[in-house]
Structures are given as C-alpha cells and as structure tokens.
Design a protein around this motif. Structure first.
Motif, PDB file in Angstrom:
ATOM      1  N   SER A 189       0.804  -1.186  -0.038  1.00 30.84           N
ATOM      2  CA  SER A 189       0.030   0.025   0.054  1.00 30.84           C
ATOM      3  C   SER A 189       0.885   1.373  -0.058  1.00 30.84           C
ATOM      4  O   SER A 189       1.983   1.211   0.373  1.00 30.84           O
ATOM      5  CB  SER A 189      -0.895   0.132   1.372  1.00 30.84           C
ATOM      6  OG  SER A 189      -1.778  -0.966   1.484  1.00 30.84           O
TER       7      SER A 189
ATOM      8  N   GLU B 199      -5.333  -0.673   4.380  1.00 32.11           N
ATOM      9  CA  GLU B 199      -5.467   0.792   5.047  1.00 32.11           C
ATOM     10  C   GLU B 199      -4.388   0.660   6.129  1.00 32.11           C
ATOM     11  O   GLU B 199      -3.926   1.706   6.331  1.00 32.11           O
ATOM     12  CB  GLU B 199      -6.854   1.027   5.677  1.00 32.11           C
ATOM     13  CG  GLU B 199      -7.994   1.271   4.552  1.00 32.11           C
ATOM     14  CD  GLU B 199      -8.677  -0.010   3.991  1.00 32.11           C
ATOM     15  OE1 GLU B 199      -9.661  -0.062   3.312  1.00 32.11           O
ATOM     16  OE2 GLU B 199      -8.122  -1.248   4.484  1.00 32.11           O
TER      17      GLU B 199
ATOM     18  N   PRO C 116      -7.622   7.102   5.628  1.00 31.08           N
ATOM     19  CA  PRO C 116      -7.576   6.405   4.429  1.00 31.08           C
ATOM     20  C   PRO C 116      -8.506   6.392   3.352  1.00 31.08           C
ATOM     21  O   PRO C 116      -9.477   5.659   3.875  1.00 31.08           O
ATOM     22  CB  PRO C 116      -6.389   5.190   4.528  1.00 31.08           C
ATOM     23  CG  PRO C 116      -7.092   4.546   6.033  1.00 31.08           C
ATOM     24  CD  PRO C 116      -7.438   5.925   6.706  1.00 31.08           C
TER      25      PRO C 116
ATOM     26  N   PHE D  22      -3.879   5.021  -1.391  1.00 26.39           N
ATOM     27  CA  PHE D  22      -4.899   5.635  -0.476  1.00 26.39           C
ATOM     28  C   PHE D  22      -4.462   7.005  -0.512  1.00 26.39           C
ATOM     29  O   PHE D  22      -3.487   7.549  -0.498  1.00 26.39           O
ATOM     30  CB  PHE D  22      -4.810   5.209   0.761  1.00 26.39           C
ATOM     31  CG  PHE D  22      -5.323   3.786   0.873  1.00 26.39           C
ATOM     32  CD1 PHE D  22      -6.737   3.343   1.073  1.00 26.39           C
ATOM     33  CD2 PHE D  22      -4.344   2.630   0.726  1.00 26.39           C
ATOM     34  CE1 PHE D  22      -6.937   2.060   1.311  1.00 26.39           C
ATOM     35  CE2 PHE D  22      -4.873   1.453   1.003  1.00 26.39           C
ATOM     36  CZ  PHE D  22      -6.359   1.052   1.243  1.00 26.39           C
TER      37      PHE D  22
ATOM     38  N   VAL E 160      -4.811  10.134   2.012  1.00 32.80           N
ATOM     39  CA  VAL E 160      -4.930  10.332   3.696  1.00 32.80           C
ATOM     40  C   VAL E 160      -4.739  11.840   3.963  1.00 32.80           C
ATOM     41  O   VAL E 160      -4.542  12.735   3.143  1.00 32.80           O
ATOM     42  CB  VAL E 160      -3.533   9.661   4.224  1.00 32.80           C
ATOM     43  CG1 VAL E 160      -3.687   8.093   3.896  1.00 32.80           C
ATOM     44  CG2 VAL E 160      -2.268  10.267   3.870  1.00 32.80           C
TER      45      VAL E 160
END
Length: 138
Positions: A9, A47, A65, A88, A90
């Motif tokens: 991620s 996440e 996220p 993601f 954020v």
C-alpha cells in the motif's frame, strides 16, 4: 510463472497542490521518488499498511485512508517481484513536518509540474496527474 502478488500500500498526502514524496533507498524502485508505502505485514488490512508505512517513512500520523487506485505491478526481466498495490489518499495535521526515515532517503513536497520531471514509478505520475485533473476541474 510469476509468484502470487504481495500486498502493498502507499499513501498520498496533498497540501496546497503539492504531493509528499519520498526518495526510496531500497528496491523495488530504489532512487525513485514515490508516495510513502511498502509491503503489508501479516494480518494487516491495506488501510493499516498504508498508515503504518506512511508513519514509518515520514514520521507523520496520517488518518482517514480512502482508496484511490489499485495497481497490479509485475516486475521486469531483472526483478520477478509481483505486487498488488493499493493507493490511498490520506489526511494529516497541517503543521506536521515530514522526516525521512526507514526506507526513505529524502522527502519533499512536489507540484505536478515537478513530479513530471522527477524519476518516479509510472503509477505515481498517473495518480498525481489524476488528482491534479480532479483539482483543476474543481
């Protein structure tokens, strides 16, 4: 036959039209500028991975996220690694400063124009371009 993909991620933090990037010290993507991120640890959600890696590489506690993009990244002929990357967006407190740590050699805030001139993975440029287009349409 390529091995099953490893989960990874990364996290995008944008402030005033600039994106926080780190310069990676280690493979994959050594010496490239990228959004903070890395491999998932056992039992982590995408996440959780994004938030942990972001903190480890920048010292910033990110939150909220929201999945923005996913990539199936197959290595090239010299690198047979295979990652499934979740990217993601954020949020973080505005006053917090990034401190490059862990796998990050350096960190900085870059505009889309600057990102176009930096050595970045294709996924980073694509995400930055999409976010700039969304912002400009705004």
């Amino acid at each position: 036959m390529s091995p099953s993909p490893q989960a990874a991620s990364s996290a995008i933090l944008e402030r005033d039209g600039r994106f926080l990037l780190i310069r990676r010290m280690n493979p994959p993507s050594a010496d490239l500028y990228a959004f903070p991120g890395g491999r998932a640890e056992p039992g982590e959600t995408p996440e959780q991975t994004a938030l942990r890696e972001f903190f480890e590489e920048t010292g910033i506690e990110a939150r909220n996220p929201v999945l923005f993009a996913t990539y199936d990244l197959n290595g090239d002929k010299d690198d047979d690694r295979h990652f499934f990357l979740s990217v993601f967006r954020v949020e973080a407190d505005v006053g917090t400063e990034a401190i490059a740590a862990d796998d990050a050699a350096d960190s900085g805030w870059y505009s889309i124009e600057e990102i176009r001139t930096l050595p970045v993975p294709p996924s980073v440029l694509e995400c930055a371009e999409m976010l700039a287009a969304i912002r400009d349409a705004g």
